[in-house]
Design an enzyme around this catalytic site. Structure first.
Site, PDB file in Angstrom:
ATOM      1  N   THR A   1      48.148  39.361  62.808  1.00  0.00           N
ATOM      2  CA  THR A   1      49.450  38.698  62.895  1.00  0.00           C
ATOM      3  C   THR A   1      50.578  39.714  63.062  1.00  0.00           C
ATOM      4  O   THR A   1      51.516  39.471  63.815  1.00  0.00           O
ATOM      5  CB  THR A   1      49.707  37.829  61.652  1.00  0.00           C
ATOM      6  OG1 THR A   1      49.556  38.624  60.471  1.00  0.00           O
ATOM      7  CG2 THR A   1      48.725  36.679  61.582  1.00  0.00           C
ATOM      8  N   THR A   2      50.475  40.848  62.390  1.00  0.00           N
ATOM      9  CA  THR A   2      51.520  41.860  62.536  1.00  0.00           C
ATOM     10  C   THR A   2      51.497  42.419  63.958  1.00  0.00           C
ATOM     11  O   THR A   2      52.548  42.563  64.603  1.00  0.00           O
ATOM     12  CB  THR A   2      51.319  43.006  61.532  1.00  0.00           C
ATOM     13  OG1 THR A   2      51.048  42.443  60.253  1.00  0.00           O
ATOM     14  CG2 THR A   2      52.537  43.885  61.443  1.00  0.00           C
TER      15      THR A   2
ATOM     16  N   ASP B   1      50.564  41.301  54.573  1.00  0.00           N
ATOM     17  CA  ASP B   1      50.091  40.395  55.600  1.00  0.00           C
ATOM     18  C   ASP B   1      51.265  39.828  56.396  1.00  0.00           C
ATOM     19  O   ASP B   1      52.135  39.157  55.844  1.00  0.00           O
ATOM     20  CB  ASP B   1      49.311  39.275  54.914  1.00  0.00           C
ATOM     21  CG  ASP B   1      48.600  38.397  55.906  1.00  0.00           C
ATOM     22  OD1 ASP B   1      47.994  38.947  56.839  1.00  0.00           O
ATOM     23  OD2 ASP B   1      48.664  37.170  55.769  1.00  0.00           O
TER      24      ASP B   1
ATOM     25  N   ASP C   1      41.213  37.383  55.814  1.00  0.00           N
ATOM     26  CA  ASP C   1      41.367  38.012  57.132  1.00  0.00           C
ATOM     27  C   ASP C   1      40.020  38.505  57.645  1.00  0.00           C
ATOM     28  O   ASP C   1      39.662  38.314  58.807  1.00  0.00           O
ATOM     29  CB  ASP C   1      42.312  39.230  57.057  1.00  0.00           C
ATOM     30  CG  ASP C   1      43.774  38.805  57.105  1.00  0.00           C
ATOM     31  OD1 ASP C   1      44.038  37.593  57.094  1.00  0.00           O
ATOM     32  OD2 ASP C   1      44.642  39.700  57.141  1.00  0.00           O
TER      33      ASP C   1
HETATM   34  P1  ADP Z   1      47.515  42.970  61.504  1.00  0.00           P
HETATM   35  O1  ADP Z   1      48.293  41.959  60.733  1.00  0.00           O
HETATM   36  O2  ADP Z   1      47.993  43.089  62.912  1.00  0.00           O
HETATM   37  O3  ADP Z   1      46.044  42.798  61.388  1.00  0.00           O
HETATM   38  P2  ADP Z   1      47.100  45.357  59.950  1.00  0.00           P
HETATM   39  O4  ADP Z   1      48.028  45.872  58.928  1.00  0.00           O
HETATM   40  O5  ADP Z   1      45.834  44.725  59.483  1.00  0.00           O
HETATM   41  O6  ADP Z   1      47.912  44.366  60.850  1.00  0.00           O
HETATM   42  O7  ADP Z   1      46.771  46.566  60.920  1.00  0.00           O
HETATM   43  C1  ADP Z   1      45.915  46.440  62.002  1.00  0.00           C
HETATM   44  C2  ADP Z   1      45.914  47.719  62.780  1.00  0.00           C
HETATM   45  O8  ADP Z   1      45.403  48.787  61.987  1.00  0.00           O
HETATM   46  C3  ADP Z   1      45.021  47.630  64.013  1.00  0.00           C
HETATM   47  O9  ADP Z   1      45.686  48.160  65.121  1.00  0.00           O
HETATM   48  C4  ADP Z   1      43.827  48.459  63.615  1.00  0.00           C
HETATM   49  O10 ADP Z   1      43.185  49.027  64.741  1.00  0.00           O
HETATM   50  C5  ADP Z   1      44.445  49.505  62.731  1.00  0.00           C
HETATM   51  N1  ADP Z   1      43.471  50.122  61.832  1.00  0.00           N
HETATM   52  C6  ADP Z   1      42.633  49.513  60.971  1.00  0.00           C
HETATM   53  N2  ADP Z   1      41.856  50.410  60.327  1.00  0.00           N
HETATM   54  C7  ADP Z   1      42.217  51.642  60.784  1.00  0.00           C
HETATM   55  C8  ADP Z   1      41.798  52.986  60.503  1.00  0.00           C
HETATM   56  N3  ADP Z   1      40.843  53.235  59.630  1.00  0.00           N
HETATM   57  N4  ADP Z   1      42.409  53.981  61.178  1.00  0.00           N
HETATM   58  C9  ADP Z   1      43.396  53.726  62.047  1.00  0.00           C
HETATM   59  N5  ADP Z   1      43.831  52.490  62.348  1.00  0.00           N
HETATM   60  C10 ADP Z   1      43.258  51.458  61.742  1.00  0.00           C
HETATM   61 MG    MG Z   2      44.760  43.030  59.836  1.00  0.00          MG
END
Ligand code: ADP
Ligand code: MG
Length: 543
Positions: A96-97, A63, A392
């Site tokens: 957040t990332t 996270d 989240d």
């Molecule tokens: P954040 O802290 O920004 O939420 P995450 O590690 O949760 O970071 O990653 C979010 C990103 O992962 C988003 O750009 C989302 O569209 C992408 N994402 C989530 N699920 C999938 C999936 N099944 N395939 C490809 N990308 C995905």
């Molecule tokens: Mg996320």
């Protein structure tokens, strides 16, 4: 009179100062280093980080905001980027990332333009224009979601938990979450309100993630303080106290000199009388259950047990507040003031074993909207990370329902935005056009990073995605498992629009802010700020 020109000192001697291009370069480096630190965690194939704090406690997480909060970043510009993550956390709870990586990339692209002698204020203005246009485009391309669309809601929850600690049981958890959010959402005049403080996420160590459950009511991670207290109270009358049921040392501050044994006895008797008075007060109020934020003296425990009252001590303040909302009880800070008017109600309060230890369940509350998601994980670290992923997802569901808008992820929305921003940039002239183009390029950092983290060739992936979007496939995203282009909407990678609007505005804002700085004055001898390269070295250890 001499003609010697005396140097003028306007700052204390030990002030460190950098200005002009150096200051900009320093700040941008620091911002990029922060983005770099969290970038590898982005997306379903993102990796986790292990952070050990000063006390030796270990956190394993994916996270963004948790990582940055724990890192104790000191560089002033880097801190501004951390603020972006915190703002995102408060506004949505997720993304957040994304926000931090975007901010870092905006600054990186800006640096290239600065080197081409484009003035920072023009850059900042171009970024502002691009951000405004991007927000407009987002409103055009967004899709609707309603509270009755369970499938879509489920996909939002699954997307939030993909690649997190919740991965293995995300389907089961998603069902619980949708149920939870739907049960607390209120619709009035077509406007949905979701108050996420109605949802409590509680963790329990022991048991598998898929044995997590949804409880209507509150679950408190405590047990009753005395074995002879009832384990179960029906039609519970609840008192909430944020003071101690103890004789405080401060209350008997005066030194007591005891000269013969009878005096000691009378002193102890006095103590006991006071404690009995406290318990009597609780009894008089009609309470059958007592939640106390602080300690309860042994003797008071005994009296409470005798009175048949189920009492719990050292309850967290946040739990006390939730109990107050759920049962309509008033939190009292002086036991002397407790009256029947302050008492709340729950149909059932019981102590029950979950995993290895007991927990207190407060069910059939006055406010039926209070619910708890009890997440189970094999160890402390697993349970903690699971709780973060679930939290989240709750934030995402709430944001999606409140605004009624969602977009497809996996890089789709960023690619579409970049494409349309490039078209927009052609309506501009000169250097602003370059800035808008840089903004568009920066957005592609999201699909690029998703690809990199999945071990795919980013150039390949971006080329394929661009082609798909040029052909009008609005929701073309990256399948991180096959490396092929997919329709993210059909694949169920759904995110609330709010994640994207918030990430864009705070990333652009901080980039503009940092670009406008051309003088950094580090004042005060006590403030030991680190130069960015020192920080970079520190962070390298983490990557
Ligand atoms: P954040 O802290 O920004 O939420 P995450 O590690 O949760 O970071 O990653 C979010 C990103 O992962 C988003 O750009 C989302 O569209 C992408 N994402 C989530 N699920 C999938 C999936 N099944 N395939 C490809 N990308 C995905
Ligand atoms: Mg996320």
């Amino acid at each position: 009179m001499s003609n010697n020109i005396q140097p003028v000192f306007i700052l204390p001697e030990d002030t460190r100062r950098t200005s002009g291009r150096d200051a900009q370069h320093n700040n941008i480096m620091a911002a990029k280093a922060v983005a770099q630190a969290v970038r590898t965690t982005l997306g379903p194939k993102g990796m986790d980080k292990m952070i050990v704090d000063a006390a030796g406690d270990v956190i394993v997480t994916n996270d963004g905001v948790t990582i940055l909060k724990e890192m104790q970043i000191e560089h002033p510009a880097a801190k501004m980027i951390v603020e972006v993550a915190k703002t995102q956390e408060e506004a949505v709870g997720d993304g957040t990332t994304t926000a931090v990586v975007l901010a870092g990339e905006l600054l990186k692209r800006a640096e290239d333009l600065l080197e081409q002698e484009i003035h920072p204020t023009i850059l900042a203005k171009g970024y502002r224009l691009a951000e405004e246009e991007a927000q407009k485009i987002l409103q055009e391309i967004t899709e609707k979601v309603s509270i009755n669309n369970d499938l879509l809601l489920r996909n939002i929850a699954i997307t939030a938990m993909t690649g997190k600690g919740a991965e293995s049981s995300k389907e089961k958890l998603a069902d619980l979450l949708v149920q939870a959010v739907k049960s607390i959402a209120e619709t009035k005049n077509n406007i949905v309100t979701v108050d996420i403080s109605d949802i409590k996420v509680e963790k329990r160590i022991g048991g598998r993630a898929d044995s997590s459950s949804l409880i209507s009511g509150l679950v408190i991670d405590k047990e009753r303080i005395h074995p002879s207290m009832p384990k179960k109270v029906e039609h519970a009358k609840i008192a909430l106290l944020d003071a101690a049921l103890e004789i405080k040392n401060t209350e008997i501050d005066a030194k007591i000199q005891i000269t013969d044994p009878s005096q000691l006895n009378s002193f102890l008797e006095h103590e006991e009388r006071t404690l009995r008075l406290m318990v009597d007060k609780v009894k008089e109020s009609g309470a059958t259950v007592l939640f106390c934020q602080r300690g309860i003296d042994d003797i008071a425990q005994h009296f409470l047990a005798k009175a048949g009252i189920l009492a719990v001590r050292r309850v967290k303040k946040s739990d006390l507040e939730k109990l107050s909302r759920a049962t309509n009880a008033r939190i009292i800070s002086n036991w002397k003031e407790l009256t029947s008017a302050d008492i709340g109600y729950a149909g059932l309060v019981k102590e029950e074993k979950v995993g290895e230890e007991e927990m207190i369940f407060v069910e059939q509350c006055q406010n039926p909207k209070a619910v708890t998601i009890l997440v189970r994980g094999g160890t402390e670290h697993v349970a903690e990370e699971l709780k973060r992923a679930v939290t989240d997802a709750v934030g995402d569901l709430a944001a999606a329902l409140r605004e009624g808008t969602v977009v497809a992820g996996a890089g789709a929305v960023e690619m579409e935005l970049a494409k349309r921003l490039r078209v927009f940039s052609r309506t501009l002239f000169g250097r602003e056009q370059l800035a808008v183009q840089a903004f568009a390029d920066a957005l592609e950092i999201i699909p690029r990073t998703l690809a990199e983290n999945a071990g795919l060739d980013p150039i390949d992936v971006l080329t394929k995605l661009r082609v798909a979007h040029d052909q009008g496939q609005r929701w073309a995203g990256i399948n991180v498992f096959s490396g092929e282009v997919m329709d993210s909407w059909a694949a169920g990678v759904i995110e609330p629009l709010k994640i994207k609007t918030q990430a864009l505005s705070s990333a652009a804002e901080v980039a503009e802010l940092i670009l406008r700085i051309d003088d950094v004055i580090l004042g005060g001898p006590s403030k030991q700020s680190l130069p960015p390269n020192a920080m970079q070295q520190r962070m390298d250890g983490m990557m």
